[in-house]
Motif scaffolding. Structure first.
Motif, PDB file in Angstrom:
ATOM      1  N   ARG A   1     -36.157  22.987 -25.472  1.00 24.36           N
ATOM      2  CA  ARG A   1     -35.038  22.340 -24.770  1.00 24.36           C
ATOM      3  C   ARG A   1     -35.294  20.847 -24.621  1.00 24.36           C
ATOM      4  O   ARG A   1     -34.392  20.023 -24.805  1.00 24.36           O
ATOM      5  N   GLU A   2     -36.530  20.484 -24.278  1.00 21.50           N
ATOM      6  CA  GLU A   2     -36.893  19.085 -24.099  1.00 21.50           C
ATOM      7  C   GLU A   2     -36.732  18.308 -25.407  1.00 21.50           C
ATOM      8  O   GLU A   2     -36.180  17.208 -25.417  1.00 21.50           O
ATOM      9  N   ILE A   3     -37.184  18.883 -26.508  1.00 17.36           N
ATOM     10  CA  ILE A   3     -37.080  18.229 -27.807  1.00 17.36           C
ATOM     11  C   ILE A   3     -35.619  18.106 -28.234  1.00 17.36           C
ATOM     12  O   ILE A   3     -35.187  17.067 -28.742  1.00 17.36           O
ATOM     13  N   THR A   4     -34.835  19.156 -28.016  1.00 16.71           N
ATOM     14  CA  THR A   4     -33.415  19.123 -28.369  1.00 16.71           C
ATOM     15  C   THR A   4     -32.680  18.060 -27.561  1.00 16.71           C
ATOM     16  O   THR A   4     -31.892  17.284 -28.114  1.00 16.71           O
ATOM     17  N   ALA A   5     -32.941  18.005 -26.265  1.00 13.58           N
ATOM     18  CA  ALA A   5     -32.300  16.985 -25.426  1.00 13.58           C
ATOM     19  C   ALA A   5     -32.705  15.591 -25.892  1.00 13.58           C
ATOM     20  O   ALA A   5     -31.859  14.683 -25.967  1.00 13.58           O
TER      21      ALA A   5
ATOM     22  N   VAL B   1     -30.731  14.667 -29.014  1.00  7.49           N
ATOM     23  CA  VAL B   1     -29.345  14.315 -28.683  1.00  7.49           C
ATOM     24  C   VAL B   1     -29.304  12.920 -28.067  1.00  7.49           C
ATOM     25  O   VAL B   1     -28.478  12.078 -28.443  1.00  7.49           O
ATOM     26  N   LEU B   2     -30.203  12.667 -27.128  1.00  6.00           N
ATOM     27  CA  LEU B   2     -30.226  11.367 -26.469  1.00  6.00           C
ATOM     28  C   LEU B   2     -30.553  10.246 -27.457  1.00  6.00           C
ATOM     29  O   LEU B   2     -29.981   9.155 -27.373  1.00  6.00           O
ATOM     30  N   ARG B   3     -31.448  10.516 -28.384  1.00  5.64           N
ATOM     31  CA  ARG B   3     -31.818   9.508 -29.385  1.00  5.64           C
ATOM     32  C   ARG B   3     -30.592   9.104 -30.220  1.00  5.64           C
ATOM     33  O   ARG B   3     -30.439   7.940 -30.580  1.00  5.64           O
ATOM     34  N   THR B   4     -29.717  10.057 -30.519  1.00  8.53           N
ATOM     35  CA  THR B   4     -28.516   9.723 -31.296  1.00  8.53           C
ATOM     36  C   THR B   4     -27.508   8.931 -30.461  1.00  8.53           C
ATOM     37  O   THR B   4     -26.662   8.243 -31.031  1.00  8.53           O
ATOM     38  N   LEU B   5     -27.585   9.024 -29.132  1.00 10.84           N
ATOM     39  CA  LEU B   5     -26.684   8.266 -28.266  1.00 10.84           C
ATOM     40  C   LEU B   5     -27.145   6.826 -28.022  1.00 10.84           C
ATOM     41  O   LEU B   5     -26.361   6.016 -27.530  1.00 10.84           O
ATOM     42  N   LEU B   6     -28.382   6.506 -28.337  1.00 10.31           N
ATOM     43  CA  LEU B   6     -28.902   5.166 -28.029  1.00 10.31           C
ATOM     44  C   LEU B   6     -28.072   4.048 -28.660  1.00 10.31           C
ATOM     45  O   LEU B   6     -27.793   3.045 -27.989  1.00 10.31           O
TER      46      LEU B   6
ATOM     47  N   PRO C   1     -26.080  10.528 -19.251  1.00  5.21           N
ATOM     48  CA  PRO C   1     -27.287  10.932 -19.990  1.00  5.21           C
ATOM     49  C   PRO C   1     -28.502  11.157 -19.085  1.00  5.21           C
ATOM     50  O   PRO C   1     -29.437  11.844 -19.462  1.00  5.21           O
ATOM     51  N   GLY C   2     -28.461  10.616 -17.880  1.00  2.00           N
ATOM     52  CA  GLY C   2     -29.536  10.865 -16.921  1.00  2.00           C
ATOM     53  C   GLY C   2     -29.665  12.329 -16.566  1.00  2.00           C
ATOM     54  O   GLY C   2     -30.743  12.809 -16.219  1.00  2.00           O
ATOM     55  N   ALA C   3     -28.552  13.069 -16.660  1.00  2.00           N
ATOM     56  CA  ALA C   3     -28.597  14.506 -16.382  1.00  2.00           C
ATOM     57  C   ALA C   3     -29.442  15.238 -17.416  1.00  2.00           C
ATOM     58  O   ALA C   3     -29.957  16.319 -17.153  1.00  2.00           O
ATOM     59  N   LEU C   4     -29.590  14.647 -18.601  1.00  2.00           N
ATOM     60  CA  LEU C   4     -30.448  15.227 -19.645  1.00  2.00           C
ATOM     61  C   LEU C   4     -31.859  14.646 -19.597  1.00  2.00           C
ATOM     62  O   LEU C   4     -32.673  14.927 -20.464  1.00  2.00           O
ATOM     63  N   GLY C   5     -32.130  13.812 -18.596  1.00  2.00           N
ATOM     64  CA  GLY C   5     -33.473  13.272 -18.423  1.00  2.00           C
ATOM     65  C   GLY C   5     -33.670  11.873 -18.965  1.00  2.00           C
ATOM     66  O   GLY C   5     -34.793  11.371 -18.994  1.00  2.00           O
ATOM     67  N   LEU C   6     -32.606  11.205 -19.411  1.00  6.40           N
ATOM     68  CA  LEU C   6     -32.743   9.852 -19.962  1.00  6.40           C
ATOM     69  C   LEU C   6     -33.066   8.865 -18.854  1.00  6.40           C
ATOM     70  O   LEU C   6     -32.384   8.811 -17.837  1.00  6.40           O
TER      71      LEU C   6
END
Length: 170
Positions: free
Chosen positions: A47-51, A54-59, A89-94
């Motif tokens: 889950r951590e890697i998947t999140a 996803v976050l990396r593509t949003l940067l 994105p903070g909800a996903l840990g960003l």
């Protein structure tokens, strides 16, 4: 009845068998419990890697919003979108990295410009050129920064970048 197979008349034999089967059951249960823990841990890492992916593509989207907000007045609707993109994105840990005035850390910052200040004791981030981000323990992208500090100490330079890798001795 067959002479070779006489019934076992030892009264301790059933107790011995119960102890053996109980020990077998306890071993199997411990293996199953360990397997469950391992699977839960693997799922959490996945889950951590998947999140993080996803976050990396949003940067790049976050960078574009940051640049737009810095250079143009935003209409109310666009301002709401920008605020949502900054907070959700903070909800996903960003978590954003890098702030002006922080001590330069080569693990979290990429120094693109170095301003020499002979009276400075350490490298300090004086301008954030591009925000850095992390998701939990994973570094998604280091912050690109301008730093101000003492002249590079090439004698102890192990990075090949001209930046000291440890605090200068005084």
């Amino acid at each position: 009845m067959d002479e070779a197979r006489l019934p076992d008349t030892d009264p301790a034999r059933p107790r011995c068998l119960v102890r053996e089967r109980t020990a077998d059951f306890q071993r199997v249960k411990a293996e199953y419990d360990n397997y469950g823990k391992r699977v839960r841990g693997d799922r959490a890492v996945e889950r951590e890697i998947t999140a993080a992916d996803v976050l990396r593509t949003l940067l790049p989207v976050l960078d574009a919003v940051e640049r737009t907000c810095a250079h143009e007045p935003l209409a109310p609707g666009l301002a709401d979108i920008a605020d949502t993109l900054r907070t959700q994105p903070g909800a996903l840990g960003l978590e954003p990295l890098g702030g002006e005035g922080e001590h330069f850390d080569p693990e979290r910052h990429d120094a693109l410009v170095h301003h020499v200040a002979p009276d400075a004791g350490e490298l300090t981030c004086t301008k954030i050129l591009r925000s850095g981000y992390r998701a939990g323990p994973l570094l998604l992208r280091p912050a690109a920064v301008e730093v101000t500090g003492p002249p590079p100490d090439h004698s102890g330079d192990r990075t090949g970048q001209g930046f000291p890798t440890s605090k200068p001795s005084t």
